[in-house]
Scaffold this active site. Structure first.
Site, PDB file in Angstrom:
ATOM      1  CB  CYS A  70      -0.911  -0.039   1.210  1.00  0.00           C
ATOM      2  SG  CYS A  70      -2.014  -1.350   1.263  1.00  0.00           S
TER       3      CYS A  70
ATOM      4  NE  ARG B 256       5.374   1.154   0.169  1.00  0.00           N
ATOM      5  CZ  ARG B 256       6.230   1.057   0.819  1.00  0.00           C
ATOM      6  NH1 ARG B 256       7.450   1.779   0.826  1.00  0.00           N
ATOM      7  NH2 ARG B 256       6.338   0.467   2.193  1.00  0.00           N
TER       8      ARG B 256
ATOM      9  CD1 TRP C  63      -0.261  -6.354  -2.679  1.00  0.00           C
ATOM     10  CD2 TRP C  63      -0.697  -6.790  -0.836  1.00  0.00           C
ATOM     11  NE1 TRP C  63      -0.109  -7.545  -2.593  1.00  0.00           N
ATOM     12  CE2 TRP C  63      -0.189  -8.090  -1.355  1.00  0.00           C
ATOM     13  CE3 TRP C  63      -1.198  -6.970   0.754  1.00  0.00           C
ATOM     14  CZ2 TRP C  63      -0.142  -9.063  -0.540  1.00  0.00           C
ATOM     15  CZ3 TRP C  63      -0.779  -8.244   1.283  1.00  0.00           C
ATOM     16  CH2 TRP C  63      -0.308  -9.375   0.528  1.00  0.00           C
TER      17      TRP C  63
ATOM     18  CG  ASN D 131       0.161   2.224   3.687  1.00  0.00           C
ATOM     19  OD1 ASN D 131      -0.843   2.265   2.932  1.00  0.00           O
ATOM     20  ND2 ASN D 131       1.188   2.637   3.392  1.00  0.00           N
TER      21      ASN D 131
ATOM     22  CD  GLU E  18      16.518 -14.266  -5.689  1.00  0.00           C
ATOM     23  OE1 GLU E  18      15.965 -14.879  -4.515  1.00  0.00           O
ATOM     24  OE2 GLU E  18      16.254 -13.131  -6.096  1.00  0.00           O
TER      25      GLU E  18
ATOM     26  CE  LYS F 195      13.477 -12.346  -7.898  1.00  0.00           C
ATOM     27  NZ  LYS F 195      13.883 -12.102  -6.765  1.00  0.00           N
TER      28      LYS F 195
ATOM     29  CD  GLU G 199       9.605 -12.561  -6.352  1.00  0.00           C
ATOM     30  OE1 GLU G 199       9.522 -12.352  -5.269  1.00  0.00           O
ATOM     31  OE2 GLU G 199      10.605 -12.314  -7.089  1.00  0.00           O
TER      32      GLU G 199
ATOM     33  CE  LYS H   6      11.509  -3.751  -4.312  1.00  0.00           C
ATOM     34  NZ  LYS H   6      12.222  -4.872  -4.845  1.00  0.00           N
TER      35      LYS H   6
HETATM   36  C1  G6P Z   1       8.566  -8.948  -0.518  1.00  0.00           C
HETATM   37  C2  G6P Z   1       9.125  -8.775  -1.957  1.00  0.00           C
HETATM   38  C3  G6P Z   1      10.238  -9.531  -2.321  1.00  0.00           C
HETATM   39  C4  G6P Z   1      11.385  -9.256  -1.144  1.00  0.00           C
HETATM   40  C5  G6P Z   1      10.613  -9.579   0.074  1.00  0.00           C
HETATM   41  C6  G6P Z   1      11.590  -9.213   1.510  1.00  0.00           C
HETATM   42  O1  G6P Z   1       8.127 -10.336  -0.723  1.00  0.00           O
HETATM   43  O2  G6P Z   1       8.102  -9.117  -3.018  1.00  0.00           O
HETATM   44  O3  G6P Z   1      10.827  -9.206  -3.601  1.00  0.00           O
HETATM   45  O4  G6P Z   1      12.512 -10.155  -1.328  1.00  0.00           O
HETATM   46  O5  G6P Z   1       9.297  -9.027   0.511  1.00  0.00           O
HETATM   47  O6  G6P Z   1      11.572  -7.912   1.269  1.00  0.00           O
HETATM   48  P1  G6P Z   1      12.916  -6.909   2.029  1.00  0.00           P
HETATM   49  O7  G6P Z   1      12.274  -5.440   1.847  1.00  0.00           O
HETATM   50  O8  G6P Z   1      12.718  -7.095   3.680  1.00  0.00           O
HETATM   51  O9  G6P Z   1      14.131  -7.347   1.484  1.00  0.00           O
END
Ligand code: G6P
Length: 611
Positions: free
Chosen positions: A2, A27, A75, A101, A484, A488, A491, A606
Site C-alpha cells: 500500500c 507498493r 494491496w 497502511n 533465488e 524470480k 514471482e 514490493k
Molecule cells: C516481498 C518482496 C520480495 C522481497 C521480500 C523481502 O515479498 O516481494 O521481493 O524479497 O518482500 O523484502 P525486504 O525489503 O525485507 O528485503
C-alpha cells in the site's frame, strides 16, 4: 505494501497526488483512491478498483480546485479489492476521510462496539473502523487532532495514516506505528508519503516519523508529538538519491533497468570499504560493535524472500571465512518459536526495503531477548535501519521492480565484506584476504560481460516459456542461487518452479522429471563440479531438458546439455553474484514472452508491511 501520498500547499493537489501514487504503485496496485478538500471546504472522495491510471481517468482535474488531499494505492489485506474497500474511507458523517497502511488487529472488537452504539459500515476493511472511530470521538471532542489521537490509542496493530476533514479543512494529520511515513518539507507546502520516492521531485528535506509519532500539518507549519500527546523534536534529513534513480531511464521495465544497474550497484556496495592491499575491509557502521563482533559465538541471520536467499549464501560465507556458526531464520518463524539466543550471539536482519513487518518483528523479539541486532539494509533511514544498533547499508540505490534483483547482488557483496572483516579478525590470512578483495573488484566487469549475453538468454526463455514447471538445482554456494532463480520465475511469470540442492533431487523431485521438464543446473567449476555433472546425467537419463549455467570454456558440459549459458570464472564464494544474473534475465524474458506485468506481478507487493 500500500502506498500513501498527501499534499498541502499552494499548488493544485490532484496532479501531484496522482503523480505521487504512480511512483508508489509498486507498493500495491489492486485499487486506488483520493480525497480532496475543495476551496469551499467540502470533502470529496474518488476511488476505484484497478490501477492508478484508472483512477486518473475517473477524475476531471479541471473541475477539482483543491490544494489539500490524501491518496492511496492498495494491496488488499482485509476485504477483496473492489471500489467499496478501496481507500480513502469516511467516518459516518462523511466529513472525515482516512487512508491507511498496516493492519488494525482489534478491528472486530472496535467494530462491534461501534455497531452497538449505532454506527454503520460500508466496507469489509479494518481501515473503515478507524475512520468511523475517529468520527465518533470527534462528535465529543470537536477537535480533529485529539479525535485521531484518542482513536489511535485504542488501536492494536500497525498503521501509517493520513486524515483530512471538512471540519478542519486546512489540515492534514498523519501518524505511524510499524508502517513508514515520511514528511517532505517544501516551501509553503508539505508532501507526505509512505515512501520518499513520491516526495523527491518536490523536496529533498524530510522527516521520518517514529513509531507512535504523529504530525499535524497546515500550509505553513507542522508540529510533531506522540500519540500520547508528548511533544517530539524530529530531525530533518536529506533524501540521498536522485529522481533519475527512480525512473526507467529508457528501459521497458524497472526490473530490466535494475538488472542492468548491477555492475554499478555492486560496486557501490564495496566502494570505499574494500582495502585491497591489506586484504581487509573497513565497515564504518560496525565500528562501535567491533569488540562484540570479535567475541561473537554465533550469528543469527533473519530475513524474508530474496533477502532470505541472500542470508543462506551468507551462512556459507561466514562459516567458511570466519568460522563462526551461523543460523538462518525466516523472520516470520523466528518470532514465534522461542529461539535460543545467548549473550554473545549477534542477530543480523537483512532487508532491501527496511520495512518488512516480519523482519522488524523478529528484531524486536531478538532485542527483547537481549541480543545485539545489526541491519543489512538498502533503504536509508528505514525502520529496520533505525531499529538496529549497527549495520551496513548496501547502497544499491532505490529498487522499484517488485522482484528484487540488484538488492540481492548487493546483499551478497555486503555479506562477502562482512565475512572478510570477521575472518580477518580471526584466522584469515592477509594473502587470502587480498585474493578475495581482488576478486570482488573484478565482479562489476564480469556482470557486464554476462549482460552482453542477454539475447541468447532471451531465446532460451522463449523456447521454454510454455513449460508448466521448472526445477532449479545447485550445490554449495549455488544452492541458494537455485532457490533465488526459482523464486524470480515464480514471482513474475507465474510458472511453478522449485529450487533444490542438486543432490537432493533424487530424494523426491526426480519423480517429476520427464521430457517436458526444464531443469536449470548451476554447474560452475568448483570442487563439487563432478558431483553436479553426475546429477545432470541422472536428469538426462529421464529425458529432462537441461539448461546449464557453466564457466566459459566448458565444452564437456555443452555436449551434455540442451542449452548452456556461460559466465566468467571467479572464486566459488563469489559465484552466486554471477550465476544469478542469467537466472534473473531468464525469469524476466519468460515473463515478457507470456505478457506479464513484470514490475507489478499479481498478488505481490514490493514491501510487505503486514505480518
Ligand atoms: C516481498 C518482496 C520480495 C522481497 C521480500 C523481502 O515479498 O516481494 O521481493 O524479497 O518482500 O523484502 P525486504 O525489503 O525485507 O528485503
Amino acid at each position: 505494501m500500500c502506498g500513501i501520498v498527501a499534499y498541502i500547499g499552494n499548488k493544485k493537489s490532484s496532479h501531484i497526488l496522482i503523480n505521487g501514487l504512480q511512483r508508489l504503485e509498486y507498493r500495491g496496485y489492486d485499487s486506488a483512491g483520493l480525497a480532496f478538500i475543495s476551496e469551499d471546504s467540502k470533502l470529496q472522495v474518488f476511488k476505484n478498483q484497478g490501477k492508478v491510471k484508472d483512477l486518473d481517468r475517473l477524475i476531471d482535474h479541471k473541475k477539482i480546485n483543491s490544494h489539500i488531499g490524501i491518496a492511496h494505492t492498495r494491496w488488499a489485506t482485509h476485504g477483496v479489492p473492489n471500489n467499496t474497500n478501496a481507500h480513502p474511507h469516511y467516518d459516518n458523517s462523511k466529513n472525515i476521510a482516512l487512508v491507511h497502511n498496516g493492519i488494525i488487529e482489534n478491528y472486530t472488537v472496535l467494530r462491534t462496539k461501534l455497531i452497538e452504539k449505532g454506527y454503520t459500515f460500508e466496507s469489509q476493511t479494518d481501515t473503515e473502523v478507524l475512520a468511523v472511530l475517529i468520527g465518533a470521538i470527534y462528535e465529543q471532542t470537536k477537535d480533529l487532532e485529539s479525535a485521531v489521537r484518542n482513536a489511535l490509542i485504542q488501536v492494536e496493530g500497525t498503521f501509517g495514516i493520513a486524515v483530512v476533514s471538512s471540519y478542519e479543512p486546512d489540515k492534514i494529520i498523519t501518524a505511524r506505528r510499524g508502517s513508514p511515513m515520511v514528511l517532505g518539507i517544501g516551501e509553503n507546502e508539505f508532501i507526505l508519503a509512505s515512501d520518499a520516492s513520491a516526495i523527491i521531485q518536490h523536496t529533498r528535506q524530510v522527516i521520518y516519523l517514529d513509531d507512535n509519532e504523529m504530525a499535524i500539518i497546515t500550509k505553513n507549519h507542522y508540529f510533531t508529538k506522540t500519540i500520547y500527546n508528548v511533544d517530539t523534536n524530529s530531525e530533518i534529513q536529506e533524501i540521498l538519491y536522485n529522481l533519475d534513480q527512480i525512473e526507467k531511464g529508457g528501459f521497458d521495465y524497472f526490473m530490466l533497468k535494475e538488472i542492468h544497474e548491477q555492475p554499478i550497484s555492486f560496486e557501490n556496495t564495496f566502494r570505499g570499504r574494500l582495502l585491497v592491499d591489506e586484504g581487509n575491509v573497513k565497515l564504518g557502521g560496525l565500528r562501535n560493535i567491533e569488540d562484540k563482533l570479535r567475541n561473537a559465538e554465533k550469528i543469527i541471520i533473519t530475513a524474508c524472500g530474496t533477502s532470505w536467499n541472500a542470508a543462506l549464501v551468507a551462512e556459507y560465507l561466514i562459516e567458511n571465512l570466519a568460522r563462526i556458526p551461523v543460523e538462518v531464520e525466516y523472520a516470520s518463524e523466528f518470532r514465534y518459536r522461542n529461539p535460543v539466543i545467548n549473550q554473545n550471539d549477534i542477530v543480523f536482519a537483512i532487508s532491501q526495503s527496511g520495512e518488512t513487518a516480519d523482519t522488524l518483528a523478529a528484531i524486536k523479539e531478538a532485542k527483547q531477548k537481549g541480543a545485539l541486532c545489526c541491519g543489512i539494509v538498502n533503504a536509508v533511514g528505514s525502520s529496520i535501519a533505525r531499529e538496529t544498533e549497527a549495520g551496513i547499508y548496501i547502497h544499491a540505490g532505490p529498487e522499484i521492480g517488485v522482484a528484487s534483483t540488484k538488492a540481492f547482488t548487493s546483499q551478497l557483496c555486503a555479506f562477502t565484506l562482512l565475512s572478510l572483516y570477521l575472518g580477518r579478525m580471526r584466522n584469515l590470512s592477509s594473502t587470502e584476504g587480498m585474493n578475495i578483495a581482488k576478486a570482488i573488484t573484478q565482479i562489476p566487469s564480469q556482470i557486464e560481460e554476462i549482460l552482453q549475453n542477454s539475447e541468447q538468454i532471451k531465446k532460451i526463455a522463449v523456447k521454454y516459456s510454455k513449460s508448466k514447471n521448472y526445477i532449479y538445482l545447485g550445490r554449495g554456494y549455488n544452492y541458494p542461487v537455485a532457490l533465488e532463480g526459482a523464486l524470480k520465475l515464480k514471482e513474475i511469470s507465474y510458472i511453478h518452479a522449485e529450487g533444490y540442492p542438486s543432490a537432493e533431487m533424487k530424494h523426491g523431485p526426480i519423480a517429476l522429471i520427464d521430457e517436458n521438464m526444464p531443469v536449470v543446473f548451476i554447474a560452475t567449476r568448483d570442487e563439487i563440479y563432478d558431483k553436479v555433472k553426475s546429477n545432470i546425467q541422472e536428469v538426462l537419463a529421464r529425458k529432462g531438458k537441461i539448461i546449464a549455467i557453466a564457466n566459459y570454456g566448458d565444452t564437456e558440459l555443452a555436449e551434455l546439455t540442451d542449452d548452456i549459458i556461460y559466465i566468467p570464472k571467479t572464486l566459488p564464494m563469489l559465484t552466486p553474484v554471477l550465476s544469478v544474473i542469467p537466472l534473473q534475465l531468464l525469469a524476466y524474458y519468460t515473463a515478457l514472452e507470456l505478457g506479464r506485468d513484470v514490475d507489478r506481478p499479481r498478488n505481490l507487493a514490493k514491501s510487505v508491511t503486514v505480518e
